[in-house]
Design a protein around this motif. Structure first.
Motif, PDB file in Angstrom:
ATOM      1  N   VAL A 265       3.737   5.051  -6.516  1.00 44.62           N
ATOM      2  CA  VAL A 265       4.733   5.421  -5.512  1.00 44.62           C
ATOM      3  C   VAL A 265       4.466   4.712  -4.188  1.00 44.62           C
ATOM      4  CG1 VAL A 265       5.327   7.654  -6.496  1.00 44.62           C
ATOM      5  CG2 VAL A 265       3.343   7.474  -4.983  1.00 44.62           C
ATOM      6  N   ASP A 266       5.542   4.579  -3.387  1.00 51.11           N
ATOM      7  CA  ASP A 266       5.391   3.914  -2.086  1.00 51.11           C
ATOM      8  C   ASP A 266       4.872   4.856  -1.007  1.00 51.11           C
ATOM      9  OD1 ASP A 266       7.694   5.476  -1.729  1.00 51.11           O
ATOM     10  OD2 ASP A 266       8.699   3.956  -0.492  1.00 51.11           O
ATOM     11  N   ALA A 267       4.961   6.166  -1.252  1.00 57.27           N
ATOM     12  CA  ALA A 267       4.458   7.180  -0.321  1.00 57.27           C
ATOM     13  C   ALA A 267       4.017   8.381  -1.144  1.00 57.27           C
ATOM     14  CB  ALA A 267       5.531   7.584   0.677  1.00 57.27           C
ATOM     15  N   SER A 268       2.893   8.982  -0.774  1.00 56.19           N
ATOM     16  CA  SER A 268       2.372  10.088  -1.584  1.00 56.19           C
ATOM     17  C   SER A 268       2.039  11.300  -0.733  1.00 56.19           C
ATOM     18  CB  SER A 268       1.114   9.655  -2.350  1.00 56.19           C
ATOM     19  OG  SER A 268       0.591  10.747  -3.095  1.00 56.19           O
ATOM     20  N   ILE A 269       2.635  12.437  -1.114  1.00 54.81           N
ATOM     21  CA  ILE A 269       2.241  13.713  -0.533  1.00 54.81           C
ATOM     22  C   ILE A 269       1.058  14.289  -1.311  1.00 54.81           C
ATOM     23  CG2 ILE A 269       3.785  15.105  -1.969  1.00 54.81           C
ATOM     24  CD1 ILE A 269       4.318  16.860   0.389  1.00 54.81           C
ATOM     25  N   PHE A 270       0.834  13.757  -2.530  1.00 50.29           N
ATOM     26  CA  PHE A 270      -0.262  14.203  -3.387  1.00 50.29           C
ATOM     27  C   PHE A 270      -1.571  13.548  -2.926  1.00 50.29           C
ATOM     28  CE2 PHE A 270       3.468  14.917  -5.944  1.00 50.29           C
ATOM     29  CZ  PHE A 270       3.180  16.020  -6.722  1.00 50.29           C
TER      30      PHE A 270
ATOM     31  N   GLY B  75      -5.143  -2.276  -4.895  1.00 50.74           N
ATOM     32  CA  GLY B  75      -4.115  -2.677  -3.947  1.00 50.74           C
ATOM     33  C   GLY B  75      -3.732  -1.619  -2.945  1.00 50.74           C
ATOM     34  N   GLY B  76      -4.588  -0.582  -2.795  1.00 52.56           N
ATOM     35  CA  GLY B  76      -4.276   0.475  -1.854  1.00 52.56           C
ATOM     36  C   GLY B  76      -3.135   1.370  -2.295  1.00 52.56           C
TER      37      GLY B  76
ATOM     38  N   MET C  77       0.832  -1.202   0.000  1.00 56.03           N
ATOM     39  CA  MET C  77       0.000   0.000   0.000  1.00 56.03           C
ATOM     40  C   MET C  77       0.871   1.258   0.000  1.00 56.03           C
ATOM     41  SD  MET C  77      -2.991  -1.023   2.737  1.00 56.03           S
ATOM     42  CE  MET C  77      -3.874   0.514   2.445  1.00 56.03           C
ATOM     43  N   THR C  78       0.353   2.312  -0.606  1.00 56.46           N
ATOM     44  CA  THR C  78       1.041   3.595  -0.596  1.00 56.46           C
ATOM     45  C   THR C  78       0.827   4.281   0.752  1.00 56.46           C
ATOM     46  OG1 THR C  78       0.777   3.899  -2.989  1.00 56.46           O
ATOM     47  CG2 THR C  78       1.185   5.872  -1.671  1.00 56.46           C
ATOM     48  N   ARG C  79       1.900   4.768   1.332  1.00 58.65           N
ATOM     49  CA  ARG C  79       1.795   5.521   2.589  1.00 58.65           C
ATOM     50  C   ARG C  79       1.186   6.882   2.290  1.00 58.65           C
ATOM     51  NH1 ARG C  79       6.985   7.309   6.295  1.00 58.65           N
ATOM     52  NH2 ARG C  79       5.809   8.454   7.913  1.00 58.65           N
ATOM     53  N   LEU C  80       0.132   7.233   3.032  1.00 58.29           N
ATOM     54  CA  LEU C  80      -0.621   8.460   2.762  1.00 58.29           C
ATOM     55  C   LEU C  80      -0.035   9.612   3.567  1.00 58.29           C
ATOM     56  CD1 LEU C  80      -4.239   6.964   2.830  1.00 58.29           C
ATOM     57  CD2 LEU C  80      -2.583   7.028   0.943  1.00 58.29           C
ATOM     58  N   LEU C  81       1.009  10.217   3.034  1.00 60.60           N
ATOM     59  CA  LEU C  81       1.671  11.310   3.735  1.00 60.60           C
ATOM     60  C   LEU C  81       0.756  12.518   3.903  1.00 60.60           C
ATOM     61  CD1 LEU C  81       5.147  11.136   1.954  1.00 60.60           C
ATOM     62  CD2 LEU C  81       4.508  10.146   4.160  1.00 60.60           C
TER      63      LEU C  81
END
Length: 235
Positions: free
Chosen positions: A30-35, A66-67, A1-5
């Motif tokens: 991406v593995d983490a998203s600020i967007f 897949g989140g 899952m992408t980390r929801l920054l």
């Protein structure tokens, strides 16, 4: 899952991430998203990403299976390779407008305590659709009440409850058109002071006074039982 920054810190303007893959449509997973990823009436964030040897404008972000979150390029250019480390930078002025408007619309649902049938968030204009057979008789009074709530500078906080707890409190769900996601085990609640509490996955300001002065705009008839109430950020 992408980390929801963006959910961990709505005020974060840039952050690093790793490219996990590419979608068939040309999105960057991406593995983490600020967007913020489009959803709940709030548009996805735009901005820029940079990596060794390249840079790219991002038009929006979308949730995929897949989140995961995929960043959507503004133009058809070469994508950063899988495994690349990227620096994400959001269009902060646009995001902050979304944050202010989203919090303002939550308060609009307090001064107009009717079921919400739809909504849309913009950086300087938004709207809620209400189950409202007749238009309000005193818009000026609604404006005054809304701006009075904003000026109270109430804290805007978040917490989580289980899906079972939400099912036992159906009154928390104000939106008839968008239901909280199921199957994730927990539901995020956004609370403004002691006057509003509802499920929401969007980005918000930390205190209501950050919203600034607002004004109710057009009220349009959208069917036998529905009326669309526009809201404007004035400063």
């Amino acid at each position: 899952m992408t980390r929801l920054l963006f959910r961990e810190d709505a005020y974060l303007r840039e952050a690093e991430a790793e490219v996990l893959g590419h979608t068939a449509e040309g999105g960057i997973v991406v593995d983490a998203s600020i967007f913020y990823a489009t959803g709940g009436g709030q548009p996805g964030d735009s901005g820029m990403i940079r990596w060794t040897g390249g840079r790219m404008a991002i038009a929006t972000a979308l949730r995929i299976e897949g989140g995961l979150i995929a960043l959507v390029p503004a133009e058809a250019v070469a994508l950063p390779p899988v495994g690349a480390k990227i620096l994400q930078q959001i269009d902060w002025a646009r995001r902050y407008g979304h944050m202010r408007m989203h919090s303002a619309l939550h308060l609009l649902s307090v001064v107009i305590p009717l079921p919400v049938t739809g909504g849309q968030i913009g950086a300087d204009k938004g709207r809620l659709d209400f189950m409202m057979p007749e238009p309000p008789t005193d818009v000026a009074a609604l404006n005054e009440a809304l701006n009075r709530l904003i000026a109270r500078d109430m804290a805007v906080t978040t917490r989580y409850i289980s899906e079972a707890e939400l099912a036992a409190q159906p009154e928390l769900v104000k939106t008839m058109s968008v239901q909280p996601p199921k199957g994730q085990g927990a539901v995020r609640l956004v609370q403004i002071g002691e006057i509003d509490l509802q499920p929401c996955g969007g980005t918000h300001v930390a205190r209501s006074a950050e919203i600034g002065h607002v004004e109710i705009g057009r009220i349009e008839n959208k069917g036998k039982q529905n009326r669309r109430v526009s809201l404007l950020l004035l400063d």
